[in-house]
Motif scaffolding. Structure first.
Motif, mmCIF file in Angstrom:
data_model
loop_
_atom_site.group_PDB
_atom_site.id
_atom_site.type_symbol
_atom_site.label_atom_id
_atom_site.label_comp_id
_atom_site.label_asym_id
_atom_site.label_seq_id
_atom_site.Cartn_x
_atom_site.Cartn_y
_atom_site.Cartn_z
ATOM 1 N N PHE A 142 -54.786 -11.975 39.185
ATOM 2 C CA PHE A 142 -54.309 -11.001 40.361
ATOM 3 C C PHE A 142 -55.150 -11.534 41.689
ATOM 4 C CE2 PHE A 142 -57.778 -8.979 38.402
ATOM 5 C CZ PHE A 142 -58.719 -8.582 39.252
ATOM 6 N N HIS A 148 -51.863 -3.006 42.793
ATOM 7 C CA HIS A 148 -50.639 -2.991 42.227
ATOM 8 C C HIS A 148 -50.344 -1.509 41.309
ATOM 9 C CE1 HIS A 148 -50.041 -7.243 42.678
ATOM 10 N NE2 HIS A 148 -51.229 -7.438 42.420
ATOM 11 N N SER A 157 -55.562 -4.742 37.506
ATOM 12 C CA SER A 157 -55.229 -6.032 38.168
ATOM 13 C C SER A 157 -55.073 -5.902 39.651
ATOM 14 C CB SER A 157 -53.717 -6.130 37.810
ATOM 15 O OG SER A 157 -52.974 -4.892 38.201
ATOM 16 N N SER A 158 -55.564 -4.822 40.213
ATOM 17 C CA SER A 158 -55.980 -4.469 41.529
ATOM 18 C C SER A 158 -57.257 -4.554 42.135
ATOM 19 C CB SER A 158 -55.670 -2.912 41.972
ATOM 20 O OG SER A 158 -54.221 -2.816 41.615
ATOM 21 N N GLU A 176 -59.604 -12.173 38.622
ATOM 22 C CA GLU A 176 -59.313 -12.553 39.891
ATOM 23 C C GLU A 176 -59.493 -13.721 40.681
ATOM 24 O OE1 GLU A 176 -61.541 -10.541 43.824
ATOM 25 O OE2 GLU A 176 -61.561 -9.092 41.900
#
Length: 453
Positions: A142, A148, A157-158, A176
């Motif tokens: 990500f 997300h 995933s953020s 990341e």
């Protein structure tokens, strides 16, 4: 119920999103009551011009759409819900309609929020890894500053640190990569003099992690809450070529951009790229019903039906409210309205007008370091010094947005997302907006900046 009762109930019983409630011991929350077009009316009768499409990029057609209400009402009267293991008429019709707008995509999985839609995409990737190599090819890459969703998996995933703070530990297997903001290039380069390192770095990360362990890359077409960051034109073709080289699926998160926000049906359609998975929510039904979708190519779908004798060979997932019929019925009408009223063209034209007006403010105020965006999706980055690009403190962005609100115009800002760079004002008016509304929005920002610098 009286305004006093409504406000007291909101203070005493509602747990508001993203809110420190200590403030309500001395102040009242704003409680919205009704709305029409782009005008919100609160419980006191005060009116506000909404430049946020419902606060989070959702009410894209504006408020008070009687045709939307009728479509939802008619559908609920027929049948409101049945589990998604069975089909229903609006879901069948909408699946055909939305995939007709996105060549190369063909299968629609229904759920009820963007977070959930992304979770479905991740679960597909993880299950496919188990089909092929005992789950080894499961990692999901990500991008820094992208967001997300709010579930633990989606937060894993953020890359918005304040949003994630205190909610760990997070799910393993998420990696990341750097963001693609030219204004604050993570590589210290200048566009036109760089090798698009923000994209080519993906190959380095895949090789470092091990190509046999990386299943997908998830990216917003334009970073939304992270500051409205569009990539350069070369970005996505490079990303796609790297994904193909290493057999990595490309998952585009269109929860914000999807269905017209940028002037095309989907944000990725600006960038010469063909995704394997697309997720979207928010504006699909323009806020008139809850719906999200995870859309895949037929090739991905076919991998889940290769061996009917294997009880683990199909997508063993469920979404309770993915069986609601109001969502796809409303979403289908949204597509009809956008087509009928030529709103994609209005988004492009009014988006250009909005950016021109914001650039005029940039010429007027040194505090504006950058204006960026596409369609009716714009960000204004605030800085202490244009040369150093040192960001203003978050309190300055808060003060400007607060000043606009006091003067009855609602704008957005990067909100409780990052440790240091919560310095971007966000603009996302409804697709129906005119030059008159844009003038009011920009005038409010003009006055707010003048009062706070």
């Amino acid at each position: 119920m009286s305004n006093t009762s409504v406000v007291e109930n909101a203070k005493d019983h509602v747990w508001h999103h993203l809110t420190q409630h200590k403030a309500f011991e001395s102040n009242d929350p704003l409680v919205v009551s009704n709305a029409n077009g782009m005008i919100i009316t609160d419980s006191k009768g005060d009116e506000y011009l909404d430049a946020t499409s419902g606060g989070v990029w959702t009410v894209n057609l504006g408020y008070g759409r009687d045709e939307m209400v009728k479509v939802v009402s008619d559908q609920i009267s027929k049948i409101p819900y049945f589990a998604g293991a069975f089909g229903n008429e609006p879901a069948s019709e909408y699946a055909q309609e939305i995939t007709s707008l996105m060549p190369g995509m063909n299968r629609v999985y229904y759920s009820n929020s963007g977070s959930e839609a992304n979770e479905k995409g991740y679960k597909m990737v993880r299950q496919l890894a188990h089909f092929d190599n005992d789950g080894k090819k499961h990692k999901i890459i990500f991008r820094d500053r992208d967001y997300h969703g709010t579930t633990i998996g989606a937060m894993s995933s953020s890359a918005q640190i304040q949003r994630k703070k205190q909610y760990g530990p997070f799910a393993p297997g998420f990696v990341e990569m750097p963001n693609c903001c030219c204004y604050r290039c993570p590589f210290g380069k200048k566009y036109g003099e760089c090798n698009i390192e923000c994209a080519t770095v993906l190959e380095d990360i895949i090789v470092k992690e091990g190509p046999d362990t990386v299943g997908s890359v998830v990216l917003e077409p334009i970073t939304a809450g992270g500051g409205v960051i569009p990539p350069v034109k070369e970005y996505f073709p490079i990303i796609q070529s790297i994904c193909k080289k290493y057999n990595v699926l490309l998952h585009i998160d269109e929860v914000v951009c999807g269905l017209g926000r940028t002037g095309k049906w989907f944000g990725y359609q600006h960038f010469d790229v063909q995704p394997d998975i697309v997720t979207t929510a928010k504006g699909l039904a323009a806020g008139y019903a809850a719906i999200s979708v995870t859309i895949t190519s037929e090739e991905i779908f076919d991998r889940f039906k290769q061996d009917p004798s294997n009880p683990d060979s199909y997508f063993r997932d469920i979404s309770t409210f993915g069986g609601c019929t109001a969502g796809p019925a409303a979403a289908l009408e949204v597509v009809n309205i956008i087509k009928r009223e030529n709103l994609l063209e209005n988004v492009k034209n009014m988006g250009d007008y909005l950016k021109d007006k914001l650039h005029a403010l940039e010429d007027k105020y040194d505090i504006i370091g950058d204006v960026r965006g596409k369609g009716l999706f714009c960000g204004v980055e605030l800085v202490k010094d244009r040369k150093s690009k040192e960001p203003v403190h978050e309190s300055i962005a808060m003060a400007i947005a607060g000043h606009c609100l006091k003067n009855k115009v609602m704008i957005g800002r990067t909100n409780r997302s990052f440790e240091y760079n919560n310095n971007v004002l966000l603009f996302s008016p409804a697709f129906i907006c005119s030059k008159n509304e844009i003038d009011q929005i920009v005038d409010a920002v003009d006055n707010a900046i003048a009062a706070n610098i």
